[in-house]
Design a protein around this motif. Structure first.
Motif, mmCIF file in Angstrom:
data_model
loop_
_atom_site.group_PDB
_atom_site.id
_atom_site.type_symbol
_atom_site.label_atom_id
_atom_site.label_comp_id
_atom_site.label_asym_id
_atom_site.label_seq_id
_atom_site.Cartn_x
_atom_site.Cartn_y
_atom_site.Cartn_z
ATOM 1 N N GLY A 58 1.446 -1.369 0.085
ATOM 2 C CA GLY A 58 0.057 0.020 0.196
ATOM 3 C C GLY A 58 1.044 1.120 0.177
ATOM 4 N N ALA A 59 1.973 1.285 0.507
ATOM 5 C CA ALA A 59 2.716 2.385 0.194
ATOM 6 C C ALA A 59 2.910 3.157 -1.860
ATOM 7 C CB ALA A 59 4.392 2.169 0.448
ATOM 8 N N ARG A 60 3.397 4.427 -1.416
ATOM 9 C CA ARG A 60 2.963 4.430 -2.712
ATOM 10 C C ARG A 60 4.406 5.265 -2.999
ATOM 11 N NH1 ARG A 60 -0.128 10.131 -1.346
ATOM 12 N NH2 ARG A 60 0.655 10.706 -2.665
ATOM 13 N N VAL A 61 5.221 3.685 -4.236
ATOM 14 C CA VAL A 61 6.670 4.634 -3.861
ATOM 15 C C VAL A 61 6.700 4.795 -5.553
ATOM 16 C CG1 VAL A 61 8.072 2.504 -4.571
ATOM 17 C CG2 VAL A 61 6.213 2.093 -2.717
ATOM 18 N N ARG A 62 7.710 5.516 -5.835
ATOM 19 C CA ARG A 62 9.135 5.524 -6.561
ATOM 20 C C ARG A 62 10.223 5.349 -6.587
ATOM 21 N NH1 ARG A 62 6.452 11.103 -8.612
ATOM 22 N NH2 ARG A 62 7.986 9.930 -10.428
ATOM 23 N N PHE A 63 10.880 4.879 -8.201
ATOM 24 C CA PHE A 63 11.555 4.066 -8.142
ATOM 25 C C PHE A 63 12.381 4.876 -9.553
ATOM 26 C CE2 PHE A 63 14.666 1.075 -9.101
ATOM 27 C CZ PHE A 63 15.016 0.350 -8.445
ATOM 28 N N VAL A 64 13.924 5.938 -8.788
ATOM 29 C CA VAL A 64 14.834 6.945 -8.697
ATOM 30 C C VAL A 64 15.534 6.121 -9.455
ATOM 31 C CG1 VAL A 64 15.055 9.398 -9.056
ATOM 32 C CG2 VAL A 64 13.054 8.181 -7.623
ATOM 33 N N THR A 65 16.211 5.921 -10.368
ATOM 34 C CA THR A 65 17.069 5.517 -10.808
ATOM 35 C C THR A 65 18.010 6.295 -12.248
ATOM 36 O OG1 THR A 65 18.154 3.660 -11.622
ATOM 37 C CG2 THR A 65 15.712 4.301 -13.089
ATOM 38 N N ALA A 66 19.046 5.583 -13.180
ATOM 39 C CA ALA A 66 19.900 6.257 -14.167
ATOM 40 C C ALA A 66 18.991 5.199 -15.448
ATOM 41 C CB ALA A 66 20.920 6.064 -14.399
ATOM 42 N N ARG A 67 19.250 6.384 -16.663
ATOM 43 C CA ARG A 67 17.776 5.184 -17.671
ATOM 44 C C ARG A 67 19.400 4.831 -18.250
ATOM 45 N NH1 ARG A 67 16.737 9.403 -22.235
ATOM 46 N NH2 ARG A 67 14.490 8.228 -23.299
ATOM 47 N N ALA A 68 19.067 3.752 -19.043
ATOM 48 C CA ALA A 68 20.294 3.285 -20.315
ATOM 49 C C ALA A 68 19.354 3.676 -21.342
ATOM 50 C CB ALA A 68 20.044 1.869 -19.760
ATOM 51 N N PRO A 69 19.860 3.654 -22.424
ATOM 52 C CA PRO A 69 19.402 3.919 -24.165
ATOM 53 C C PRO A 69 18.311 3.074 -24.125
ATOM 54 C CG PRO A 69 21.853 3.885 -24.129
ATOM 55 C CD PRO A 69 21.639 3.688 -22.757
ATOM 56 N N GLY A 70 17.613 3.799 -25.161
ATOM 57 C CA GLY A 70 15.502 2.627 -25.046
ATOM 58 C C GLY A 70 14.992 2.360 -23.790
ATOM 59 N N GLN A 71 16.009 3.281 -23.105
ATOM 60 C CA GLN A 71 14.764 2.914 -21.517
ATOM 61 C C GLN A 71 13.653 3.923 -21.386
ATOM 62 O OE1 GLN A 71 17.045 2.303 -18.161
ATOM 63 N NE2 GLN A 71 15.869 -0.017 -17.675
ATOM 64 N N ALA A 72 12.549 3.988 -20.930
ATOM 65 C CA ALA A 72 11.633 5.053 -21.170
ATOM 66 C C ALA A 72 11.439 5.328 -20.214
ATOM 67 C CB ALA A 72 9.693 4.653 -20.860
ATOM 68 N N ARG A 73 11.490 6.984 -20.105
ATOM 69 C CA ARG A 73 12.085 8.252 -18.987
ATOM 70 C C ARG A 73 10.695 7.546 -17.930
ATOM 71 N NH1 ARG A 73 15.320 11.748 -19.723
ATOM 72 N NH2 ARG A 73 15.840 12.126 -22.222
ATOM 73 N N HIS A 74 9.420 6.785 -17.878
ATOM 74 C CA HIS A 74 8.478 7.001 -17.312
ATOM 75 C C HIS A 74 8.466 5.772 -17.275
ATOM 76 C CE1 HIS A 74 9.624 11.056 -15.417
ATOM 77 N NE2 HIS A 74 9.411 11.171 -15.907
ATOM 78 N N GLU A 75 7.594 4.963 -16.268
ATOM 79 C CA GLU A 75 6.884 3.487 -16.040
ATOM 80 C C GLU A 75 6.573 2.951 -14.868
ATOM 81 O OE1 GLU A 75 8.251 0.279 -18.253
ATOM 82 O OE2 GLU A 75 10.178 0.951 -17.976
ATOM 83 N N THR A 76 5.389 2.436 -15.387
ATOM 84 C CA THR A 76 4.986 1.877 -13.982
ATOM 85 C C THR A 76 4.726 0.363 -13.915
ATOM 86 O OG1 THR A 76 3.354 3.494 -12.753
ATOM 87 C CG2 THR A 76 3.221 2.001 -12.632
#
Length: 384
Positions: free
Chosen positions: A47-65
């Motif tokens: 039930g927590a509202r979780v954000r996972f903040v991390t690096a972005r590899a080529p081809g990865q979306a900036r945001h997704e769930t």
């Protein structure tokens, strides 16, 4: 799906940021990414509202769930640090808890967060000796300063989590860590698939990122000597990394580089092996050791940080003295396997059953709520 009742119900609505160098889908992901993600998805499940903040590899979306966790990706190998701090600064009052995962260098999140935000620094292992292996000297010196004095001062009033007794000892002795440290170990998820039968001929497996400090060369050097005694012996190397091309160019007969494989294929390759071999110069824990043990496969490794915690010598694997002949250590283990006649596999499974991601997430959730946890008391860790 995980049973959410294992996590304190007070997590409902808790605003959590998990800050980690990479996510599990990054091409350079390893055990630290698995750990951070297993915690994040269980917190979200509870039930927590979780954000996972991390690096972005080529081809990865900036945001997704994924699995209820919202991912925010930004920056690369080094730029991820300032970009994540800027991202948190703009949201400095929006989180109740931040899990600041240190992969050599932490994110120093207390610098930008509101002082009432609870920050837990998660440390897998101390990297001081690995900086010289991977970085130019000037950058290694900077890394040691950031990991040592800078981190020690920044997190002196914050709770920290280590994954093993070895990591706690290294933090105290090599980093001079001042604040409280609790152990929240790695875990495994019980496999629901049937286990593949063990190979009829001697077979070794090596699982992990192909980077310099994993020292896969030592295993390759040992293979010709082992094949003199066991001509049918084969080795599967599972993983990817910057060392892959160089290692492929020097493979001895009997060794196959598998590269990246699915989890199902990885389990099959491990469960058909007689032994796993880990030649690393040090780990926080060695998640691959626990994953192999859960499949009944013991591991041969050097007696170094982390691996000495993950392996119970003579029961779930064998520890070889650092600097000793790895081929002789593997040969001795193969001989002992014949004597145990299958009992070793049962010992491995019993050991692995003590470590579950649900239990680790429950311990971390308790800390996230500002409550103390009982010390980890695990038979076999007394000497750590």
């Amino acid at each position: 799906m995980i049973p959410s009742e294992l996590i304190p119900s007070e997590l409902e609505g808790l605003r959590v940021a998990v800050v980690n160098w990479r996510d599990p889908w990054h091409p350079a992901a390893g055990g630290a990414e698995t750990y951070a993600w297993q915690m994040a998805r269980r917190f979200a499940r509870a039930g927590a509202r979780v954000r996972f903040v991390t690096a972005r590899a080529p081809g990865q979306a900036r945001h997704e769930t994924v699995d209820g966790v919202r991912l925010a990706r930004m920056g690369g190998l080094f730029t991820v640090y300032p970009l994540v701090l800027a991202w948190l600064l703009r949201r400095r009052t929006r989180f109740d808890v931040v899990l600041d995962c240190q992969n050599g260098i932490p994110f120093f999140t207390p610098w930008v967060l509101h002082r009432r935000t609870r920050v837990i620094c998660v440390v897998h292992h101390v990297h001081d000796r690995q900086f010289d292996v991977h970085l130019p000297r000037w950058l290694a010196v900077l890394g040691c300063f950031l990991e040592g004095p800078a981190s020690r001062w920044t997190y002196r009033r914050r709770r920290s989590v280590a994954v093993s007794p070895s990591t706690v000892a290294a933090m105290r002795e090599r980093l001079g860590w001042l604040g409280p440290i609790d152990i929240v170990p790695n875990g495994v998820e019980p496999s629901t698939d049937g286990q593949a039968a063990r190979s009829r001929t001697p077979k070794l497996v090596c699982v992990g990122r192909l980077v310099a400090h994993k020292r896969v060369d030592l295993l390759l050097d040992a293979v010709p000597e082992l094949r003199e005694r066991w001509p049918e012996l084969t080795v599967d190397i599972v993983g990817r990394g910057p060392e892959e091309e160089r290692l492929r160019a020097r493979l001895p007969e009997g060794v196959t580089m598998r590269g990246y494989v699915s989890e199902e294929e990885k389990e099959r390759l491990i469960s058909t092996a007689w032994l796993q071999v880990n030649a690393s110069q040090g780990e926080g824990w060695g998640l691959c050791v626990l994953e192999a043990a859960a499949l009944g496969v013991p591991t041969v490794a050097f007696d170094v940080d982390g691996l000495r915690d993950a392996i119970r010598h003579g029961e779930t694997g064998w520890l070889v003295s650092e600097g000793a002949d790895l081929a002789k250590g593997i040969a001795a283990a193969l001989d002992e396997l014949d004597e145990f006649d299958g009992a070793q596999g049962a010992s491995c499974r019993r050991w692995a059953s003590r470590f579950r991601w649900d239990n680790s997430a429950e311990r971390l959730a308790t800390l996230a709520l500002g409550r103390p946890v009982a010390p980890m008391r695990v038979s076999g860790w007394e000497r750590s």
